[in-house]
Design an enzyme around this catalytic site. Structure first.
Site, PDB file in Angstrom:
ATOM      1  N   HIS A  67       7.474  -4.058   9.413  1.00 36.86           N
ATOM      2  CA  HIS A  67       6.433  -3.636  10.356  1.00 36.86           C
ATOM      3  C   HIS A  67       6.861  -3.952  11.786  1.00 36.86           C
ATOM      4  CE1 HIS A  67       2.362  -3.962  12.300  1.00 36.86           C
ATOM      5  NE2 HIS A  67       2.216  -2.821  11.653  1.00 36.86           N
ATOM      6  N   ASP A 115       1.708   1.005  10.357  1.00 42.66           N
ATOM      7  CA  ASP A 115       0.683   0.188   9.708  1.00 42.66           C
ATOM      8  C   ASP A 115       0.478   0.616   8.257  1.00 42.66           C
ATOM      9  OD1 ASP A 115       0.434  -1.032  12.173  1.00 42.66           O
ATOM     10  OD2 ASP A 115      -1.552  -0.220  12.608  1.00 42.66           O
TER      11      ASP A 115
END
Length: 150
Positions: A67, A115
């Site tokens: 991420h 995300d």
């Protein structure tokens, strides 16, 4: 007085966009994993939360590292993924990303995709989540100083 009003409007708009991006990710994590992003993932391992470094401690921590890398790539393209708001929908467990109107639409959508990948990764690794890797106030001495390259 007028200057104060302009300043307050600026702060409100900046805070709203910051919080909205933050809350969008929180909501996505909760919907997909059933867990709180803050209480389950912030401060987990070496990369979940702010200031990641070292070698990821497990698969969940690798989700956070990936991420961070995804956001890093967006920043290289001039996006501000933490600030770029987005919209998403979840239908039958599938996240679909969209963007809000206005500037940063494409960047917001790309942040949503980062995300989305992260929350699916969290879900995939729920069975190996290790509570002992979660710290409320992460100091991360076990992580070392070096940052793993993307």
């Amino acid at each position: 007085m007028k200057g104060i009003a302009v300043f307050l409007v600026f702060i409100f708009c900046w805070t709203t966009s910051t919080l909205s991006s933050f809350w969008q990710f929180q909501r996505m994590v909760k919907h997909i994993t059933g867990r709180s992003a803050f209480f389950s993932y912030y401060g987990y391992g070496c990369y979940c939360g702010l200031g990641g470094r070292g070698i990821p401690v497990d698969a969940t921590d690798r989700c956070c590292w990936a991420h961070d890398c995804c956001y890093h790539k967006l920043k290289e393209y001039g996006c501000q993924p933490i600030l770029n708001a987005y919209q998403f929908a979840i239908v039958n467990g599938t996240v679909t990303c969209g963007c809000t109107m206005g500037g940063g639409c494409l960047c917001g959508q790309k942040a949503c995709e980062c995300d989305k990948l992260s929350v699916y990764c969290f879900k995939e690794n729920l069975a190996t989540y290790e509570k002992t890797f979660k710290q409320l106030f992460p100091t991360r001495p076990q992580c070392g100083r070096d940052k793993l390259h993307c």
